[in-house]
Enzyme design. Structure first.
Site, PDB file in Angstrom:
ATOM      1  N   GLU A 195       0.842  -1.202   0.000  1.00 27.68           N
ATOM      2  CA  GLU A 195       0.000   0.000   0.000  1.00 27.68           C
ATOM      3  C   GLU A 195       0.878   1.253   0.000  1.00 27.68           C
ATOM      4  O   GLU A 195       0.625   2.215  -0.737  1.00 27.68           O
ATOM      5  CB  GLU A 195      -0.899  -0.009   1.223  1.00 27.68           C
ATOM      6  CG  GLU A 195      -1.751   1.249   1.390  1.00 27.68           C
ATOM      7  CD  GLU A 195      -2.177   1.440   2.834  1.00 27.68           C
ATOM      8  OE1 GLU A 195      -2.434   2.592   3.211  1.00 27.68           O
ATOM      9  OE2 GLU A 195      -2.249   0.444   3.572  1.00 27.68           O
ATOM     10  N   ASP A 217      -7.151   1.637   0.531  1.00 24.95           N
ATOM     11  CA  ASP A 217      -5.841   1.072   0.854  1.00 24.95           C
ATOM     12  C   ASP A 217      -5.520  -0.142  -0.010  1.00 24.95           C
ATOM     13  O   ASP A 217      -4.393  -0.297  -0.493  1.00 24.95           O
ATOM     14  CB  ASP A 217      -5.788   0.670   2.332  1.00 24.95           C
ATOM     15  CG  ASP A 217      -5.755   1.860   3.265  1.00 24.95           C
ATOM     16  OD1 ASP A 217      -5.516   2.982   2.793  1.00 24.95           O
ATOM     17  OD2 ASP A 217      -5.963   1.673   4.477  1.00 24.95           O
ATOM     18  N   ASP A 219       0.849   3.946  -3.047  1.00 29.32           N
ATOM     19  CA  ASP A 219       0.517   5.343  -2.793  1.00 29.32           C
ATOM     20  C   ASP A 219       1.523   6.259  -3.487  1.00 29.32           C
ATOM     21  O   ASP A 219       1.147   7.265  -4.106  1.00 29.32           O
ATOM     22  CB  ASP A 219       0.503   5.594  -1.288  1.00 29.32           C
ATOM     23  CG  ASP A 219       0.212   7.046  -0.947  1.00 29.32           C
ATOM     24  OD1 ASP A 219      -0.929   7.483  -1.134  1.00 29.32           O
ATOM     25  OD2 ASP A 219       1.135   7.737  -0.488  1.00 29.32           O
ATOM     26  N   GLU A 266      -4.445   0.760  -3.516  1.00 24.63           N
ATOM     27  CA  GLU A 266      -3.042   1.165  -3.568  1.00 24.63           C
ATOM     28  C   GLU A 266      -2.111  -0.032  -3.445  1.00 24.63           C
ATOM     29  O   GLU A 266      -1.048  -0.070  -4.080  1.00 24.63           O
ATOM     30  CB  GLU A 266      -2.750   2.191  -2.473  1.00 24.63           C
ATOM     31  CG  GLU A 266      -3.440   3.526  -2.711  1.00 24.63           C
ATOM     32  CD  GLU A 266      -3.191   4.529  -1.593  1.00 24.63           C
ATOM     33  OE1 GLU A 266      -3.276   5.737  -1.876  1.00 24.63           O
ATOM     34  OE2 GLU A 266      -2.932   4.102  -0.449  1.00 24.63           O
TER      35      GLU A 266
END
Length: 237
Positions: free
Chosen positions: A46, A119, A50, A122
């Site tokens: 994650e 989340d 991101d 990502e």
């Protein structure tokens, strides 16, 4: 893992190593209930995804909207990658159906939690990046996000980060975030302000700029990013 194979078909991406995608679908609540298996959750993926998403968004906004100032680009980016958008993408792509949750999390409605769904989106992006490289990750985002980016950028009336953060905080906690100058550096003609964005007594994020307004906007943008990582603000807020 059968769920990873099913999702691979939905994404129309042939993974070289399906284990990356498998790991992207493992929430920490599942790991907590299956500790004996020695499996890692998806939080590192994650974190990586991101960063990939922010890079791709920034690069394409810079390319497609050469006349927009930095502040507008920042606002569009914040609007594009906000939790609700990413959660919607997870649902559209069927990622939410492949997520592995612990029983408690699942029974508590975790599978519909926007923050959790954002989340895992990502994390899947991070898995694609590791398996397919930057080119593969960008192809994926171009397919599913580029149209949204162009649409938002073409509006020219995107809410600024402070407005978005205020709406989010008021929705969750019924209070208004405040901003405080933490320090000033540099000569009078070229000062740099560092500002903190606070929710109650808790400092959510910081930002810096050559004016208080610019610093507040950047602090708010960072605050929106921080909120993506949690479905609620800490208890000390």
């Amino acid at each position: 893992m059968e769920k990873a194979k099913e999702l691979e078909k939905k994404l129309k991406i042939k993974f070289k190593d399906i284990r990356y995608l498998e790991k992207a679908l493992i929430h920490r609540s599942w790991v907590n209930e299956n500790r004996q298996k020695g499996i890692e959750n998806n939080e590192r993926l994650e974190f990586l995804g991101d960063a990939v998403l922010e890079f791709w968004t920034t690069k394409n906004l810079f390319h497609f909207f050469p006349k927009l100032p930095e502040g507008s680009l920042t606002n569009i980016r914040a609007a594009l990658v906000r939790t609700e958008n990413l959660a919607l993408k997870s649902q559209e792509l069927g990622i939410n159906e492949s997520l592995l949750l612990g029983r408690g999390e699942e029974q508590g409605g975790g599978g519909e939690n926007p923050s959790l769904l954002a989340d895992v989106f990502e994390a899947v992006l991070g898995a694609i990046f590791l398996d397919q490289g930057l080119v593969g990750a960008e192809k994926f985002l171009n397919r599913f996000f580029l149209a949204d980016l162009k649409k938002l950028g073409g509006k020219g009336d995107i809410k600024d980060a402070k407005t978005l953060l205020q709406e989010k905080i008021q929705e969750r906690q019924k209070i208004t975030p405040r901003y405080q100058v933490l320090k000033e550096t540099g000569p009078e003609h070229d000062k740099v302000f560092e500002v903190g964005a606070y929710v109650g007594k808790k400092r959510l994020a910081t930002g810096s700029g050559h004016s208080k307004k610019e610093a507040e906007e950047k602090a708010a943008a960072q605050g929106l990013t921080a909120l993506k990582k949690s479905s609620r603000i800490g208890q000390n807020a």
